[in-house]
Design a protein around this motif. Structure first.
Motif, PDB file in Angstrom:
ATOM      1  N   LEU A 108       0.831  -1.203   0.000  1.00  0.00           N
ATOM      2  CA  LEU A 108       0.000   0.000   0.000  1.00  0.00           C
ATOM      3  C   LEU A 108       0.868   1.257   0.000  1.00  0.00           C
ATOM      4  CD1 LEU A 108      -2.818  -1.064   2.487  1.00  0.00           C
ATOM      5  CD2 LEU A 108      -3.058  -0.687   0.027  1.00  0.00           C
ATOM      6  N   ASP A 109       2.000   1.205   0.688  1.00  0.00           N
ATOM      7  CA  ASP A 109       2.921   2.348   0.676  1.00  0.00           C
ATOM      8  C   ASP A 109       3.464   2.589  -0.737  1.00  0.00           C
ATOM      9  OD1 ASP A 109       2.566   2.613   3.397  1.00  0.00           O
ATOM     10  OD2 ASP A 109       4.425   1.573   3.931  1.00  0.00           O
ATOM     11  N   VAL A 110       3.831   1.510  -1.407  1.00  0.00           N
ATOM     12  CA  VAL A 110       4.333   1.617  -2.784  1.00  0.00           C
ATOM     13  C   VAL A 110       3.241   2.160  -3.698  1.00  0.00           C
ATOM     14  CG1 VAL A 110       5.144   0.303  -4.779  1.00  0.00           C
ATOM     15  CG2 VAL A 110       6.077  -0.177  -2.505  1.00  0.00           C
ATOM     16  N   LEU A 111       2.022   1.674  -3.525  1.00  0.00           N
ATOM     17  CA  LEU A 111       0.900   2.146  -4.343  1.00  0.00           C
ATOM     18  C   LEU A 111       0.696   3.651  -4.169  1.00  0.00           C
ATOM     19  CD1 LEU A 111      -1.423   0.897  -6.171  1.00  0.00           C
ATOM     20  CD2 LEU A 111      -2.862   1.164  -4.156  1.00  0.00           C
ATOM     21  N   ALA A 112       0.770   4.113  -2.936  1.00  0.00           N
ATOM     22  CA  ALA A 112       0.587   5.545  -2.675  1.00  0.00           C
ATOM     23  C   ALA A 112       1.670   6.374  -3.363  1.00  0.00           C
ATOM     24  CB  ALA A 112       0.591   5.804  -1.175  1.00  0.00           C
ATOM     25  N   ARG A 113       2.890   5.862  -3.411  1.00  0.00           N
ATOM     26  CA  ARG A 113       3.982   6.592  -4.085  1.00  0.00           C
ATOM     27  C   ARG A 113       3.827   6.554  -5.598  1.00  0.00           C
ATOM     28  NH1 ARG A 113       7.249   3.931  -0.199  1.00  0.00           N
ATOM     29  NH2 ARG A 113       7.981   2.443  -1.785  1.00  0.00           N
ATOM     30  N   GLU A 114       3.413   5.405  -6.125  1.00  0.00           N
ATOM     31  CA  GLU A 114       3.301   5.261  -7.585  1.00  0.00           C
ATOM     32  C   GLU A 114       2.100   6.014  -8.151  1.00  0.00           C
ATOM     33  OE1 GLU A 114       3.221   1.084  -8.382  1.00  0.00           O
ATOM     34  OE2 GLU A 114       5.411   0.907  -8.347  1.00  0.00           O
ATOM     35  N   PHE A 115       1.056   6.187  -7.335  1.00  0.00           N
ATOM     36  CA  PHE A 115      -0.172   6.849  -7.796  1.00  0.00           C
ATOM     37  C   PHE A 115      -0.529   7.976  -6.827  1.00  0.00           C
ATOM     38  CE2 PHE A 115      -0.404   2.535  -9.469  1.00  0.00           C
ATOM     39  CZ  PHE A 115      -0.791   2.724 -10.785  1.00  0.00           C
ATOM     40  N   PRO A 116       0.219   9.075  -6.865  1.00  0.00           N
ATOM     41  CA  PRO A 116      -0.059  10.171  -5.903  1.00  0.00           C
ATOM     42  C   PRO A 116      -1.453  10.762  -6.063  1.00  0.00           C
ATOM     43  CG  PRO A 116       1.503  10.865  -7.606  1.00  0.00           C
ATOM     44  CD  PRO A 116       1.361   9.387  -7.740  1.00  0.00           C
ATOM     45  N   LYS A 117      -2.047  10.664  -7.260  1.00  0.00           N
ATOM     46  CA  LYS A 117      -3.409  11.171  -7.465  1.00  0.00           C
ATOM     47  C   LYS A 117      -4.457  10.078  -7.264  1.00  0.00           C
ATOM     48  CE  LYS A 117      -2.095  14.911 -10.598  1.00  0.00           C
ATOM     49  NZ  LYS A 117      -2.310  15.536 -11.932  1.00  0.00           N
ATOM     50  N   GLY A 118      -3.987   8.890  -6.890  1.00  0.00           N
ATOM     51  CA  GLY A 118      -4.908   7.795  -6.628  1.00  0.00           C
ATOM     52  C   GLY A 118      -4.941   6.771  -7.740  1.00  0.00           C
TER      53      GLY A 118
END
Length: 224
Positions: A108-118
């Motif tokens: 989830l941390d990686v997802l938040a970094r890869e998709f800052p706009k969601g």
């Protein structure tokens, strides 16, 4: 964490932002396509077998380890409406925040970094289910239920529909939710072997058209 985690994730009080969205019900009410419990059932059935099936398959595939970036692109390709794509990403961003606080995980941390706009909401839902120790079936059920529960609760507010009637609609749809969840998991397992092209691409043109019209309204009760 198994069934109890699923109850937390599927609970309408989980702070994932869904309460601000009607799932297309607000536009359908204004267009006269939802006028009471009977037409709400028809609307929810249509959402379940189109948007619900696709979201369920994407969420289940994310639990099975299919790359989030591939799934996100597949959701983009299956969502022609810019308004719906934007709503899905806003919901995904809010769900990411809630999920990281509830079930912290590196993914989830990686997802938040890869998709800052969601990332798209069903992608995040799948990774959230994975972080919570849930399986692909759980994620598919959660997506199927969300595809109809938001519209039902929104219609209670939009039409002053008796909440007992709205809940009855959801209860009578439960056998179909079972079937849609099963189909979604079957598709997700094919994705693992064949790639994201194996995801269902069920369409609901009136949802897309209604979303674009709704986004242009100066005054509305729901964000989408």
């Amino acid at each position: 964490m198994t069934r109890a985690a699923l109850l937390v994730l599927a609970d309408g009080r989980f702070p994932a932002g869904g309460h601000a969205h009607s799932g297309g019900a607000e536009a359908a009410v204004k267009a006269g396509r939802i006028t009471g419990a009977g037409s709400l059932a028809d609307f929810c059935r249509g959402r379940l077998h189109t948007a619900g099936l696709v979201s369920g398959a994407v969420a289940a595939a994310a639990v099975l380890g299919v790359a989030a970036v591939e799934l996100d692109a597949a959701v983009d390709a299956r969502t022609p409406s810019p308004a719906l794509r934007g709503a899905s990403r806003r919901l995904g961003r809010q769900l990411t925040r809630a999920a990281r606080a509830t079930w912290p995980s590196v993914e989830l941390d990686v997802l938040a970094r890869e998709f800052p706009k969601g990332a798209h909401q069903p992608v995040v839902l799948g990774l959230t289910a994975r972080a919570a120790g849930l399986g692909p079936e759980d994620a598919a059920y959660c997506a199927a239920y969300e595809s109809v529960s938001g519209a039902a609760s929104a219609t209670v507010r939009l039409l002053s529909l008796d909440p007992f009637d709205a809940t009855g609609v959801l209860a009578r749809l439960s056998p179909e939710m079972d079937r849609v969840a099963d189909r979604a998991v079957e598709a997700a397992r094919r994705v693992v072997d064949e790639g994201v092209d194996a995801l269902p691409a069920a369409s609901a043109p009136l949802l897309e058209i209604g979303a674009e019209a709704h986004a242009a309204w100066a005054v509305r009760l729901f964000a989408s």
